[in-house]
Design an enzyme around this catalytic site. Structure first.
Site, PDB file in Angstrom:
ATOM      1  CG  LEU A  92      -9.375   3.420  36.531  1.00  0.00           C
ATOM      2  CD1 LEU A  92      -9.295   4.796  37.189  1.00  0.00           C
ATOM      3  CD2 LEU A  92     -10.396   2.544  37.230  1.00  0.00           C
ATOM      4  CG  HIS A  93      -3.876   5.135  33.392  1.00  0.00           C
ATOM      5  ND1 HIS A  93      -4.803   5.871  32.676  1.00  0.00           N
ATOM      6  CD2 HIS A  93      -2.772   5.912  33.478  1.00  0.00           C
ATOM      7  CE1 HIS A  93      -4.274   7.035  32.334  1.00  0.00           C
ATOM      8  NE2 HIS A  93      -3.029   7.089  32.825  1.00  0.00           N
ATOM      9  CB  THR A  94      -3.295   3.283  39.452  1.00  0.00           C
ATOM     10  OG1 THR A  94      -4.722   3.320  39.571  1.00  0.00           O
ATOM     11  CG2 THR A  94      -2.657   3.844  40.704  1.00  0.00           C
TER      12      THR A  94
END
Length: 137
Positions: A92-94
């Site tokens: 998960l990364h933004t």
């Protein structure tokens, strides 16, 4: 790879390291100052983020969006997340990408650039970190 960065085993140009997440410069930024924000624990997709962690994680993303604007003099930011499909790293990364009017970014075609050298990347990380530390929220 991102787990290695969080653990300090893989080098990265860190912007912030807090209980809610770690942020560092993308090594192939859309524009210089493009930051990736990841949770400290390994999660693959947004659905894996616990309800209790949402406020802290996205609070950090919000603070970084403000810091990228302030620290880099950007007109705004593009904040995005691929969720499974097109996710280049299964963690998960933004993305928090600095934007300026007329910068040429259109739709979801993300051109990539490079930092001139480590000093260039460090300077961008430092500017965002400084702006982050002056945000009162």
């Amino acid at each position: 790879m991102f787990c290695g960065i969080v653990a300090g085993e893989v080098p990265a140009f860190r912007v912030v390291d807090e209980p809610d997440g770690v942020a560092f410069l993308d090594t192939r930024p859309v524009f210089k100052g493009h930051v990736l924000v990841v949770p400290r624990t390994h999660l693959v997709a947004l659905a894996d983020l616990s309800p209790e962690s949402i406020a802290g994680y996205f609070g950090l993303v919000r603070r970084l969006a403000v810091a990228v604007e302030a620290g880099l003099g950007a007109g705004g930011t593009f904040v995005a997340m691929n969720n499974k499909v097109s996710q280049s790293v299964p963690h998960l990364h933004t993305h928090v990408v600095p934007r300026t009017k007329g910068d040429g970014l259109r739709g979801f075609f993300w051109p990539r650039t490079r930092y001139a050298d480590d000093a260039d990347a460090t300077a961008y990380a430092d500017r965002i970190r400084t702006a982050l530390s002056t945000d009162p929220t």
